[in-house]
Motif scaffolding. Structure first.
Motif, PDB file in Angstrom:
ATOM      1  N   GLU A  99       0.830  -1.209   0.000  1.00 51.99           N
ATOM      2  CA  GLU A  99       0.000   0.000   0.000  1.00 51.99           C
ATOM      3  C   GLU A  99       0.865   1.260   0.000  1.00 51.99           C
ATOM      4  N   MET A 100       1.962   1.232   0.768  1.00 50.18           N
ATOM      5  CA  MET A 100       2.873   2.374   0.795  1.00 50.18           C
ATOM      6  C   MET A 100       3.514   2.586  -0.571  1.00 50.18           C
ATOM      7  N   LEU A 101       3.931   1.488  -1.200  1.00 49.90           N
ATOM      8  CA  LEU A 101       4.545   1.601  -2.520  1.00 49.90           C
ATOM      9  C   LEU A 101       3.561   2.150  -3.549  1.00 49.90           C
ATOM     10  N   LEU A 102       2.326   1.667  -3.494  1.00 50.13           N
ATOM     11  CA  LEU A 102       1.306   2.169  -4.415  1.00 50.13           C
ATOM     12  C   LEU A 102       1.022   3.647  -4.185  1.00 50.13           C
ATOM     13  N   ALA A 103       0.957   4.029  -2.924  1.00 50.23           N
ATOM     14  CA  ALA A 103       0.714   5.441  -2.601  1.00 50.23           C
ATOM     15  C   ALA A 103       1.856   6.304  -3.134  1.00 50.23           C
ATOM     16  N   TYR A 104       3.078   5.795  -3.007  1.00 53.27           N
ATOM     17  CA  TYR A 104       4.213   6.556  -3.519  1.00 53.27           C
ATOM     18  C   TYR A 104       4.175   6.641  -5.047  1.00 53.27           C
ATOM     19  N   VAL A 105       3.844   5.531  -5.708  1.00 51.93           N
ATOM     20  CA  VAL A 105       3.729   5.541  -7.170  1.00 51.93           C
ATOM     21  C   VAL A 105       2.740   6.611  -7.614  1.00 51.93           C
TER      22      VAL A 105
END
Length: 280
Positions: A204-210
């Motif tokens: 979820e953190m990676l997606l939010a950063y993307v």
């Protein structure tokens, strides 16, 4: 895919007047907001910089981060002239060979173009750089993400691998004072930094950063100087190398190529020594 991941993928920017950067290898991040900048100290009083401050200095890169870093040297005639040469060396090359070849090709392409520019005059120095991320676990060179899906997959691979390498190669060129063949001096440098991703970062953190698109125009898909720092646990080596231009190594490279280009005295000295030997 979970509902939370799907909702993130369906996310749209809140302000349509401030669009994120495109997934385009030649694109740059829109500079729509102004950041507060602190007063700069007086410029460094070094012989090589004093010389270059009266000459054209060309950064053969469209990267705003490289320009920002290099501008700290206080070069008033700094120009940005990106190379249009395709970066198409085979990824089967060793990473350090690949990145050095790319940086050298960029510098030479801009040199060939600007040496013929009678209106602006001969450049005093051309500096080109190329940065790549190497996923050491897969032995794969990573550059800029091609799409949102590629971006997310790239960050997940870096997180799961734990460690990766960042290589920045630089090539500097300066015209020879003597103008003898080949007409220029050329020097290269390579900087390596080891980066450890936080393996506890969630999908979820990676997606939010993307979705912030901060890393869309960056090799490896993240910006250490911005929000991307939340993904990194630590680094070993140069911090600004990860950003795109290791300033300490760049300054040393500039000193070397300017000294090498000033070959008039050495050439004259060599000729005098030869004459003396012949007389004896």
């Amino acid at each position: 895919m979970s509902d939370s991941k799907q909702s993130l993928l369906n996310f749209s920017p809140a302000d349509p007047s401030d669009p994120p950067p495109a997934y385009d290898p030649t694109g740059t991040t829109p500079q729509s907001t102004k950041r507060l900048s602190l007063p700069r100290p007086p410029p460094l009083n070094l012989p090589v910089l004093t010389t270059l401050r009266s000459q054209r200095v060309i950064l053969a890169s469209a990267s705003p981060r490289r320009r920002q870093i290099l501008s700290q040297l206080g070069l008033p005639n700094l120009e940005v002239i990106p190379s249009n040469t395709p970066e198409d060396f085979p990824k089967t090359m060793e990473p350090f060979e690949y990145v050095l070849a790319t940086a050298t090709e960029k510098a030479q392409a801009v040199y060939r173009q600007e040496i013929q520019n009678e209106a602006r005059g001969e450049p005093g120095l051309i500096l080109a750089a190329d940065t790549i991320i190497v996923d050491t676990s897969a032995g794969r060179i990573l550059e800029k993400p091609r799409s949102e899906a590629d971006h997310w997959a790239m960050l997940r691979a870096l997180r799961d691998a734990g460690h990766h390498k960042v290589y920045t190669a630089m090539c500097a060129m300066a015209p020879l004072v003597s103008a003898r063949d080949p007409g220029y001096a050329l020097e290269t440098a390579l900087e390596e930094t080891d980066v450890k991703f936080d393996q506890g970062v969630s999908d979820e953190m990676l997606l939010a950063y993307v979705k912030t698109r901060e890393g869309a125009d960056k090799a490896g898909g993240y910006g250490l100087q911005g929000l991307g720092s939340i993904l990194v646990e630590r680094i070993e080596g140069s911090w600004d190398n990860v950003v795109g231009l290791p300033l300490r190594a760049a300054l040393q490279l500039m000193e070397r190529v300017v000294a090498k280009a000033d070959d008039d005295d050495r050439l004259s000295g060599g000729e005098e020594d030869l004459s003396e030997d012949e007389e004896e």
